[in-house]
Design a protein around this motif. Structure first.
Motif, PDB file in Angstrom:
ATOM      1  N   TYR A 308       0.832  -1.203   0.000  1.00 16.39           N
ATOM      2  CA  TYR A 308       0.000   0.000   0.000  1.00 16.39           C
ATOM      3  C   TYR A 308       0.868   1.255   0.000  1.00 16.39           C
ATOM      4  O   TYR A 308       0.666   2.179  -0.793  1.00 16.39           O
ATOM      5  CB  TYR A 308      -0.930  -0.001   1.214  1.00 16.39           C
ATOM      6  N   PHE A 309       1.859   1.293   0.886  1.00 10.37           N
ATOM      7  CA  PHE A 309       2.703   2.476   0.992  1.00 10.37           C
ATOM      8  C   PHE A 309       3.562   2.663  -0.251  1.00 10.37           C
ATOM      9  O   PHE A 309       3.760   3.786  -0.726  1.00 10.37           O
ATOM     10  CB  PHE A 309       3.589   2.382   2.240  1.00 10.37           C
ATOM     11  N   VAL A 310       4.096   1.557  -0.775  1.00  6.82           N
ATOM     12  CA  VAL A 310       4.956   1.665  -1.954  1.00  6.82           C
ATOM     13  C   VAL A 310       4.161   2.144  -3.167  1.00  6.82           C
ATOM     14  O   VAL A 310       4.594   3.056  -3.895  1.00  6.82           O
ATOM     15  CB  VAL A 310       5.641   0.319  -2.250  1.00  6.82           C
ATOM     16  N   LEU A 311       2.970   1.573  -3.378  1.00  5.53           N
ATOM     17  CA  LEU A 311       2.178   1.927  -4.552  1.00  5.53           C
ATOM     18  C   LEU A 311       1.556   3.313  -4.441  1.00  5.53           C
ATOM     19  O   LEU A 311       1.423   4.020  -5.441  1.00  5.53           O
ATOM     20  CB  LEU A 311       1.062   0.902  -4.773  1.00  5.53           C
ATOM     21  N   THR A 312       1.168   3.698  -3.239  1.00 10.87           N
ATOM     22  CA  THR A 312       0.385   4.915  -3.082  1.00 10.87           C
ATOM     23  C   THR A 312       1.224   6.130  -2.728  1.00 10.87           C
ATOM     24  O   THR A 312       0.850   7.261  -3.057  1.00 10.87           O
ATOM     25  CB  THR A 312      -0.714   4.703  -2.021  1.00 10.87           C
ATOM     26  N   TYR A 313       2.371   5.953  -2.055  1.00 13.44           N
ATOM     27  CA  TYR A 313       3.180   7.083  -1.614  1.00 13.44           C
ATOM     28  C   TYR A 313       4.549   7.176  -2.278  1.00 13.44           C
ATOM     29  O   TYR A 313       4.982   8.247  -2.682  1.00 13.44           O
ATOM     30  CB  TYR A 313       3.400   7.045  -0.091  1.00 13.44           C
ATOM     31  N   TYR A 314       5.268   6.059  -2.368  1.00 11.69           N
ATOM     32  CA  TYR A 314       6.672   6.126  -2.768  1.00 11.69           C
ATOM     33  C   TYR A 314       6.845   6.120  -4.286  1.00 11.69           C
ATOM     34  O   TYR A 314       7.394   7.068  -4.860  1.00 11.69           O
ATOM     35  CB  TYR A 314       7.455   4.967  -2.143  1.00 11.69           C
ATOM     36  N   ALA A 315       6.401   5.066  -4.938  1.00 13.85           N
ATOM     37  CA  ALA A 315       6.591   4.961  -6.387  1.00 13.85           C
ATOM     38  C   ALA A 315       5.958   6.120  -7.155  1.00 13.85           C
ATOM     39  O   ALA A 315       6.553   6.593  -8.141  1.00 13.85           O
ATOM     40  CB  ALA A 315       6.043   3.619  -6.883  1.00 13.85           C
ATOM     41  N   PRO A 316       4.791   6.616  -6.759  1.00 15.96           N
ATOM     42  CA  PRO A 316       4.178   7.707  -7.526  1.00 15.96           C
ATOM     43  C   PRO A 316       4.993   8.998  -7.551  1.00 15.96           C
ATOM     44  O   PRO A 316       4.905   9.760  -8.516  1.00 15.96           O
ATOM     45  CB  PRO A 316       2.836   7.936  -6.815  1.00 15.96           C
ATOM     46  N   VAL A 317       5.781   9.249  -6.507  1.00 16.36           N
ATOM     47  CA  VAL A 317       6.561  10.481  -6.489  1.00 16.36           C
ATOM     48  C   VAL A 317       7.604  10.455  -7.609  1.00 16.36           C
ATOM     49  O   VAL A 317       7.792  11.449  -8.331  1.00 16.36           O
ATOM     50  CB  VAL A 317       7.221  10.685  -5.115  1.00 16.36           C
ATOM     51  N   ASN A 318       8.271   9.326  -7.773  1.00 13.83           N
ATOM     52  CA  ASN A 318       9.238   9.210  -8.875  1.00 13.83           C
ATOM     53  C   ASN A 318       8.544   9.286 -10.233  1.00 13.83           C
ATOM     54  O   ASN A 318       9.019   9.948 -11.162  1.00 13.83           O
ATOM     55  CB  ASN A 318      10.020   7.909  -8.764  1.00 13.83           C
ATOM     56  N   TYR A 319       7.423   8.581 -10.367  1.00 11.48           N
ATOM     57  CA  TYR A 319       6.691   8.577 -11.637  1.00 11.48           C
ATOM     58  C   TYR A 319       6.235   9.988 -11.994  1.00 11.48           C
ATOM     59  O   TYR A 319       6.435  10.460 -13.125  1.00 11.48           O
ATOM     60  CB  TYR A 319       5.481   7.651 -11.537  1.00 11.48           C
ATOM     61  N   ALA A 320       5.622  10.674 -11.015  1.00 12.14           N
ATOM     62  CA  ALA A 320       5.088  12.014 -11.283  1.00 12.14           C
ATOM     63  C   ALA A 320       6.200  13.008 -11.579  1.00 12.14           C
ATOM     64  O   ALA A 320       6.055  13.883 -12.447  1.00 12.14           O
ATOM     65  CB  ALA A 320       4.248  12.482 -10.092  1.00 12.14           C
ATOM     66  N   ALA A 321       7.324  12.889 -10.876  1.00 11.97           N
ATOM     67  CA  ALA A 321       8.453  13.790 -11.138  1.00 11.97           C
ATOM     68  C   ALA A 321       8.960  13.611 -12.559  1.00 11.97           C
ATOM     69  O   ALA A 321       9.285  14.590 -13.250  1.00 11.97           O
ATOM     70  CB  ALA A 321       9.570  13.531 -10.128  1.00 11.97           C
ATOM     71  N   ALA A 322       9.023  12.374 -13.016  1.00 13.84           N
ATOM     72  CA  ALA A 322       9.492  12.107 -14.378  1.00 13.84           C
ATOM     73  C   ALA A 322       8.549  12.680 -15.431  1.00 13.84           C
ATOM     74  O   ALA A 322       8.969  12.980 -16.556  1.00 13.84           O
ATOM     75  CB  ALA A 322       9.653  10.598 -14.588  1.00 13.84           C
TER      76      ALA A 322
END
Length: 393
Positions: A308-322
């Motif tokens: 939950y934390f990886v999909l909802t908080y961590y991975a999206p920050v890298n994706y959105a920044a890119a």
């Protein structure tokens, strides 16, 4: 469609409205042009965008839309609905249990149906207050003619709630909060550098545990296979927390989104282990904002991997920044978990205006708002946005 569609009707005497203001109620958002409407919608206000409102109309039936027109075109508008009559996020008696008011009576609700972030789409500039006032007067008139206790515009960010309350003579009542975070150009590493040491260590440990379990993440558009998968997994997650809305209900919402074109701006982060999908989160891009909306999980597969934390908080920050996005919107649930992972907590308010001569006691309002602020200052110290505390609500 033009503002003169037969699905619209004017409020008030035509000779009073036709030049300076023309206030109308339409049977659905399709009566308003998408470009005209979305030109008034901020990036953070995605759940009041034209396509999102159309998707809800497709899935659940049309909601009325109140609009204010000037000689230049659409000036302001909002969806109208009835709220819900069962306890939960859209049940008014749950909001203000510590103060007197006609909360058990029906109200006219302003804003997107089942939206937990509402801003009134309205033009900028020196006449903005006039248009907001006209919309508020029209909403109050509708509520009075329908025998309702008044209107309520819930889940408003405090700056826009203060503006709307001031324009309409309504009362601002704090009742919720949402999580949001900036998206730095350096992605998650740059974001984590600003966190407290304990939060940073914990987050790195969760990401490592996710990877040790053999999980991988794929970012994918929402095709029919993902729709079916999301309907099942999101319903499973919601059922775990007491929801009785099953996969068929979720499938209907996604079908409505596809028909309205919403899914063109959506993407899913899908976690897999071997051949099995363990979880997914669906996000929507609107302008420079990235909105997390649905999480689904297969609880038959042990969820001790922090998916939950990886999909909802961590991975999206890298994706959105890119992707060059700037703002991450994380809604109203699990605020403590979100705050510990870099989010700031922003206050949300309802603007309430009662019909006729009825009013709320100023002392009750002040006591309620001060108590609300105090609770959040104690529970979320160091994680609150600059809108706290509120002065002269």
């Amino acid at each position: 469609m033009t503002p003169h569609e037969s699905t619209s009707r004017r409020i008030g005497a035509p000779h009073q409205m036709v030049n300076a203001f023309d206030t109308r109620v339409s049977s659905g958002i399709s009566a308003v042009g998408e470009h005209d409407w979305d030109a008034l919608v901020s990036d953070n206000n995605f759940f009041n965008s034209h396509r999102w409102l159309a998707s809800i109309d497709n899935a659940l039936g049309n909601s009325e839309v109140l609009t204010v027109w000037s000689s230049s075109g659409l000036a302001a508008g909002c969806a109208l609905w009835d709220g819900e009559r069962v306890s939960g996020l859209f049940y008014l008696p749950d909001y203000f249990t510590d103060m007197r008011g006609p909360w058990q009576e029906p109200f006219l609700w302003l804003g997107g149906r089942r939206s937990t972030h509402n801003e009134i789409p309205c033009v900028a500039g020196e006449r903005r207050t006039q248009y907001l006032r006209k919309l508020g007067l029209a909403a109050a008139d509708i509520a009075a003619r329908r025998g309702l206790a008044g209107f309520v515009s819930p889940y408003m960010p405090v700056p826009v709630a203060l503006e709307f309350a001031g324009a309409t003579g309504g009362t601002l009542l704090l009742h919720s909060a949402e999580a949001a975070a900036p998206i730095p150009s350096g992605g998650l590493p740059e974001a984590m550098a600003a966190w407290k040491s304990h939060d940073r260590v914990q987050s790195k440990a969760e990401i490592s545990a996710f990877e040790r379990k053999g999980n991988r993440i794929e970012w994918t558009p929402i095709n029919e296979n993902i729709e079916a998968l999301a309907a099942r997994l999101v319903a499973e997650n919601r059922a775990r927390y007491g929801s009785k809305q099953g996969s068929a209900w979720m499938a209907r919402l996604l079908t409505g989104q596809r028909q309205a074109g919403v899914l063109q701006s959506a993407v899913a982060a899908v976690a897999s282990r071997g051949d099995a999908v363990t979880a997914l989160t669906i996000f929507y891009r609107f302008g420079e904002a990235f909105h997390a909306r649905y999480f689904g999980c297969d609880y038959d597969l042990p969820d001790n991997d922090f998916r939950y934390f990886v999909l909802t908080y961590y991975a999206p920050v890298n994706y959105a920044a890119a992707k060059g996005l700037k703002h991450f919107r994380l809604s109203t649930s699990a605020l403590k978990a979100k705050a510990r992972r870099g989010a700031r907590i922003e206050p949300l308010a309802a603007v309430v205006k009662l019909t006729g001569s009825a009013s709320l006691e100023p002392d009750d309002v002040e006591r309620h708002n001060n108590s609300f602020v105090g609770t959040f200052q104690r529970e979320y110290a160091g994680h609150l946005s600059h809108e706290w505390p509120i002065v002269n609500c």
